[in-house]
Design an enzyme around this catalytic site. Structure first.
Site, PDB file in Angstrom:
ATOM      1  N   CYS A 122       0.833  -1.243   0.021  1.00  0.00           N
ATOM      2  CA  CYS A 122      -0.065  -0.009  -0.232  1.00  0.00           C
ATOM      3  C   CYS A 122       0.945   1.363   0.047  1.00  0.00           C
ATOM      4  CB  CYS A 122      -0.791   0.253   1.258  1.00  0.00           C
ATOM      5  SG  CYS A 122      -1.954  -1.470   1.453  1.00  0.00           S
ATOM      6  N   HIS A 263      -3.182   6.589   2.391  1.00  0.00           N
ATOM      7  CA  HIS A 263      -3.662   5.537   1.699  1.00  0.00           C
ATOM      8  C   HIS A 263      -4.985   5.124   2.136  1.00  0.00           C
ATOM      9  CE1 HIS A 263      -4.291   1.259   0.997  1.00  0.00           C
ATOM     10  NE2 HIS A 263      -3.974   0.920   2.143  1.00  0.00           N
ATOM     11  N   ASN A 294     -10.385  -0.646  -0.039  1.00  0.00           N
ATOM     12  CA  ASN A 294      -8.787  -0.758   0.190  1.00  0.00           C
ATOM     13  C   ASN A 294      -8.178  -1.293  -1.274  1.00  0.00           C
ATOM     14  OD1 ASN A 294      -6.156  -0.984   0.747  1.00  0.00           O
ATOM     15  ND2 ASN A 294      -6.337  -1.552   2.628  1.00  0.00           N
TER      16      ASN A 294
HETATM   17  C1  LIG Z   1     -10.132  -4.675  10.019  1.00  0.00           C
HETATM   18  C2  LIG Z   1     -10.630  -3.614  11.028  1.00  0.00           C
HETATM   19  C3  LIG Z   1     -11.625  -2.839  10.400  1.00  0.00           C
HETATM   20  C4  LIG Z   1     -11.245  -4.315  12.214  1.00  0.00           C
HETATM   21  O1  LIG Z   1     -11.712  -3.316  13.039  1.00  0.00           O
HETATM   22  P1  LIG Z   1     -11.386  -3.379  14.527  1.00  0.00           P
HETATM   23  O2  LIG Z   1     -12.143  -2.193  15.332  1.00  0.00           O
HETATM   24  O3  LIG Z   1      -9.906  -3.499  14.571  1.00  0.00           O
HETATM   25  O4  LIG Z   1     -12.066  -4.761  15.132  1.00  0.00           O
HETATM   26  P2  LIG Z   1     -11.536  -6.067  16.036  1.00  0.00           P
HETATM   27  O5  LIG Z   1     -10.718  -6.995  15.034  1.00  0.00           O
HETATM   28  O6  LIG Z   1     -10.840  -5.408  17.060  1.00  0.00           O
HETATM   29  O7  LIG Z   1     -12.898  -6.475  16.125  1.00  0.00           O
HETATM   30  C5  LIG Z   1     -13.837  -5.783  17.167  1.00  0.00           C
HETATM   31  C6  LIG Z   1     -15.076  -6.863  17.145  1.00  0.00           C
HETATM   32  O8  LIG Z   1     -15.728  -6.830  15.981  1.00  0.00           O
HETATM   33  C7  LIG Z   1     -15.850  -8.206  15.729  1.00  0.00           C
HETATM   34  N1  LIG Z   1     -15.636  -8.273  14.160  1.00  0.00           N
HETATM   35  C8  LIG Z   1     -14.616  -8.562  13.555  1.00  0.00           C
HETATM   36  N2  LIG Z   1     -14.862  -8.615  12.001  1.00  0.00           N
HETATM   37  C9  LIG Z   1     -15.937  -8.383  11.926  1.00  0.00           C
HETATM   38  C10 LIG Z   1     -16.948  -8.223  10.925  1.00  0.00           C
HETATM   39  N3  LIG Z   1     -16.211  -8.297   9.606  1.00  0.00           N
HETATM   40  N4  LIG Z   1     -18.359  -7.961  10.968  1.00  0.00           N
HETATM   41  C11 LIG Z   1     -18.611  -7.873  12.231  1.00  0.00           C
HETATM   42  N5  LIG Z   1     -18.066  -8.100  13.287  1.00  0.00           N
HETATM   43  C12 LIG Z   1     -16.738  -8.157  13.164  1.00  0.00           C
HETATM   44  C13 LIG Z   1     -14.854  -8.814  16.259  1.00  0.00           C
HETATM   45  O9  LIG Z   1     -15.054 -10.167  16.479  1.00  0.00           O
HETATM   46  C14 LIG Z   1     -14.964  -8.395  17.624  1.00  0.00           C
HETATM   47  O10 LIG Z   1     -15.871  -8.682  18.408  1.00  0.00           O
HETATM   48  P3  LIG Z   1     -15.937  -8.585  20.161  1.00  0.00           P
HETATM   49  O11 LIG Z   1     -15.644  -7.284  20.341  1.00  0.00           O
HETATM   50  O12 LIG Z   1     -16.937  -9.245  20.480  1.00  0.00           O
HETATM   51  O13 LIG Z   1     -14.683  -9.488  20.557  1.00  0.00           O
HETATM   52  C15 LIG Z   1      -9.515  -2.801  11.511  1.00  0.00           C
HETATM   53  O14 LIG Z   1      -8.698  -3.467  12.239  1.00  0.00           O
HETATM   54  C16 LIG Z   1      -8.646  -2.081  10.344  1.00  0.00           C
HETATM   55  O15 LIG Z   1      -9.207  -1.314   9.557  1.00  0.00           O
HETATM   56  N6  LIG Z   1      -7.252  -2.395  10.527  1.00  0.00           N
HETATM   57  C17 LIG Z   1      -6.221  -1.966   9.649  1.00  0.00           C
HETATM   58  C18 LIG Z   1      -6.442  -2.363   8.055  1.00  0.00           C
HETATM   59  C19 LIG Z   1      -5.584  -1.911   7.309  1.00  0.00           C
HETATM   60  O16 LIG Z   1      -5.088  -0.749   7.295  1.00  0.00           O
HETATM   61  N7  LIG Z   1      -4.945  -2.673   6.660  1.00  0.00           N
HETATM   62  C20 LIG Z   1      -4.367  -2.375   5.635  1.00  0.00           C
HETATM   63  C21 LIG Z   1      -3.169  -1.721   6.011  1.00  0.00           C
HETATM   64  S1  LIG Z   1      -2.727  -1.654   4.330  1.00  0.00           S
END
Ligand SMILES: CC(C)(COP(=O)(O)OP(=O)(O)OC[C@H]1O[C@@H](n2cnc3c(N)ncnc32)[C@H](O)[C@@H]1OP(=O)(O)O)[C@@H](O)C(=O)NCCC(=O)NCCS
Length: 338
Positions: A122, A263, A294
């Protein structure tokens, strides 16, 4: 022995034109939720994504790159034969060799151009911008075509709820050429291989092949897995500092900045960076992720094109760009919008 001659180039470089290609097929959150346990509301609030585009079979890495490049060339007012260097950043071209850059150069009519691919995930568009700027100022190149292109849907496990809603496809291209005024500020870039496991392919190609031979004929197709939460924290906090360094390196204060295009990883990361950088409210922010998802190396040029087409940003404005992703790798610089 006399010293070798060395090349010298233009005083400065700038982006001359930018273009994008967005695949035809729109995939909304309802479709994503047919394969993962999630909801439209969760996806919108946690990532800011409303819909994304997935490429159809004919929308190949080559095809999307050529389409985006033709727009960039036309807007730059540069003919393809004037391009002497083509740099393509992609992690989803499914041929190990040759580089897709060579066939893109040929199809465009930039015959004989130096052409190669880079793998900087990215951060790829910002890596390529830094390289183009250096090549032009050193005299190695005059007109460089840089392309960020991905078909992430090919490497996404559509049943993985941590990635299925995020990744998408598209291409963005820019022509970089000589300039009398600085149009590309110093790059601030780096990597952290200690955190390589946070975003990576689930298996190497050789392991995938042997696994498919060992199993009941079920192919193990590698996909991208990600530990979203640590990546989120790294992006939101560490990358804000890198972005501030890029502003500082260019001698641009937050008050002088017109546009901010990070990004397009997650709308909440964009918001966190905007806040950490203490950018004034009038700074225009790239929020293309809402409708594109993304798209890795393509996300920054696509977001800049969207701001230009909607009239929110204008040619000549200062724009902070920063890319970050798998590696981990990162790069940021201030550019003038073409
Ligand atoms: C992926 C992303 C959106 C997840 O969001 P988050 O706030 O970190 O979510 P978490 O993984 O901490 O999970 C939070 C809760 O949502 C739930 N959850 C995870 N994915 C889920 C989904 N797709 N739908 C619904 N619930 C979901 C989890 O089980 C967790 O539940 P709990 O609180 O009951 O345990 C976020 O971490 C993100 O954007 N990360 C960076 C991504 C990125 O930049 N990637 C590429 C870099 S190039």
């Amino acid at each position: 022995m006399t010293g070798l001659k060395v090349s010298t180039g233009a005083a400065c470089s700038k982006l001359l034109g930018i273009g994008g290609y967005r695949p035809r097929r729109v995939v909304d959150n309802a479709e994503i939720c047919t394969l993962i346990d999630s909801s439209d509301e969760w996806i919108r609030t946690r990532s800011g994504i409303i819909e994304r585009r997935w490429a159809s079979p004919d929308e190949t890495v080559q095809m999307m790159s050529v389409a985006a490049s033709r727009k960039a060339l036309e807007r730059a007012g540069i003919e393809a034969p004037q391009i002497d260097t083509v740099i393509v950043s992609t992690v989803t071209h499914l041929y190990q060799t040759p580089a897709v850059a060579t066939t893109i150069a040929s199809e465009l009519g930039a015959k004989g151009a130096a052409a190669f691919d880079i793998s900087a995930a990215c951060a790829g568009f910002c890596y390529a911008t830094a390289m183009a700027d250096s090549f032009i100022r050193s005299g190695a190149s005059k007109y460089v075509l840089i392309i960020g292109v991905e078909r992430l849907s090919d490497l996404t496990n559509k049943h993985d709820r941590s990635t299925a809603f995020l990744f998408a496809d598209g291409a963005g291209a820019a022509v970089v050429g000589p300039s009398e005024v600085p149009g590309v500020g110093p790059v601030v870039w780096g990597s952290d291989g200690d955190q390589a496991l946070l975003i990576q392919q689930t298996a190497s190609w050789d392991r995938a092949l042997s696994a498919s031979e060992d199993s009941d004929g079920m192919a193990l197709w590698p996909t991208l897995r990600m530990e979203g939460n640590p990546v989120f924290k790294w992006a939101a906090y560490t990358m804000s500092k890198t972005a501030a360094e890029a502003l500082d390196a260019a001698g641009v204060s937050p008050d002088d900045l017109d546009v901010f295009v990070p990004h397009q990883a997650n709308m909440r990361i964009t918001d966190a960076m905007f806040k950490a950088l203490k950018l004034p409210e009038q700074v225009v922010v790239g929020r293309d992720i809402a409708y594109q998802g993304n798209t890795s190396a393509a996300s920054i040029p696509l977001a800049i094109e969207a701001l230009l087409e909607s009239g929110q940003a204008h040619s000549g404005q200062t724009c902070l760009i920063i890319g970050f992703g798998a590696g981990l790798v990162y790069a940021g610089q201030v550019i003038l919008i073409p």
